[in-house]
Scaffold this motif. Sequence first.
Motif, mmCIF file in Angstrom:
data_model
loop_
_atom_site.group_PDB
_atom_site.id
_atom_site.type_symbol
_atom_site.label_atom_id
_atom_site.label_comp_id
_atom_site.label_asym_id
_atom_site.label_seq_id
_atom_site.Cartn_x
_atom_site.Cartn_y
_atom_site.Cartn_z
ATOM 1 N N SER A 164 -4.287 2.614 -9.031
ATOM 2 C CA SER A 164 -5.215 3.217 -8.086
ATOM 3 C C SER A 164 -6.365 2.257 -7.826
ATOM 4 C CB SER A 164 -5.754 4.528 -8.660
ATOM 5 O OG SER A 164 -6.778 5.030 -7.844
ATOM 6 N N LYS B 149 0.852 -1.188 0.000
ATOM 7 C CA LYS B 149 0.000 0.000 0.000
ATOM 8 C C LYS B 149 0.893 1.245 0.000
ATOM 9 C CE LYS B 149 -4.095 1.778 2.270
ATOM 10 N NZ LYS B 149 -5.070 1.553 3.329
ATOM 11 N N ILE B 150 0.689 2.116 -0.974
ATOM 12 C CA ILE B 150 1.482 3.339 -1.085
ATOM 13 C C ILE B 150 0.764 4.515 -0.430
ATOM 14 C CG2 ILE B 150 2.459 4.998 -2.709
ATOM 15 C CD1 ILE B 150 2.842 2.688 -4.631
ATOM 16 N N SER B 151 -0.539 4.599 -0.664
ATOM 17 C CA SER B 151 -1.366 5.650 -0.066
ATOM 18 C C SER B 151 -2.761 5.075 0.144
ATOM 19 C CB SER B 151 -1.410 6.884 -0.976
ATOM 20 O OG SER B 151 -2.140 6.602 -2.156
ATOM 21 N N GLU B 152 -3.706 5.920 0.506
ATOM 22 C CA GLU B 152 -5.079 5.460 0.718
ATOM 23 C C GLU B 152 -5.676 4.841 -0.545
ATOM 24 O OE1 GLU B 152 -7.097 5.230 3.430
ATOM 25 O OE2 GLU B 152 -5.286 5.703 4.546
ATOM 26 N N THR B 153 -5.276 5.350 -1.712
ATOM 27 C CA THR B 153 -5.885 4.889 -2.956
ATOM 28 C C THR B 153 -4.933 4.156 -3.885
ATOM 29 O OG1 THR B 153 -5.421 7.010 -4.013
ATOM 30 C CG2 THR B 153 -7.576 6.759 -2.950
ATOM 31 N N ASP B 154 -3.619 4.250 -3.668
ATOM 32 C CA ASP B 154 -2.647 3.664 -4.587
ATOM 33 C C ASP B 154 -1.924 2.473 -3.949
ATOM 34 O OD1 ASP B 154 -3.341 5.642 -6.365
ATOM 35 O OD2 ASP B 154 -1.631 6.914 -5.882
#
Length: 106
Positions: free
Chosen positions: A90, A60-65
């Motif tokens: 995404s 997981k890179i961010s909340e969406t990516d």
Amino acid sequence: MKKLLFIFIIISLFLNVDILAPAAKERPDYEKYGRIATAVVKEDFPGEEVVEYQYTGRQKISETDVVDSFTFQVNDDGKQLTLVVKVSHSLDNKKTLSLTVEEKKE
């Protein structure tokens, strides 16, 4: 008679939807990106055999990516190579952001 036929059709449709829906939910969400990774490896090594393919996980890179990783074993002119394909995308819009292919040194 028409009313009975109509009720039978409606019930059949609901039963079919319930039977098919679990199968669709069981499909892993990374499957699409695995097909993309496989196509890229086959394009990079035309005519060579892809010996093994494995999904190695999600980061997981961010909340969406996220980044989905795949490992491939490929024969390249008799030499076995291990390739790692990483697909960044995404979760919101299901679009590919980037794709990298690296040879894993052993």
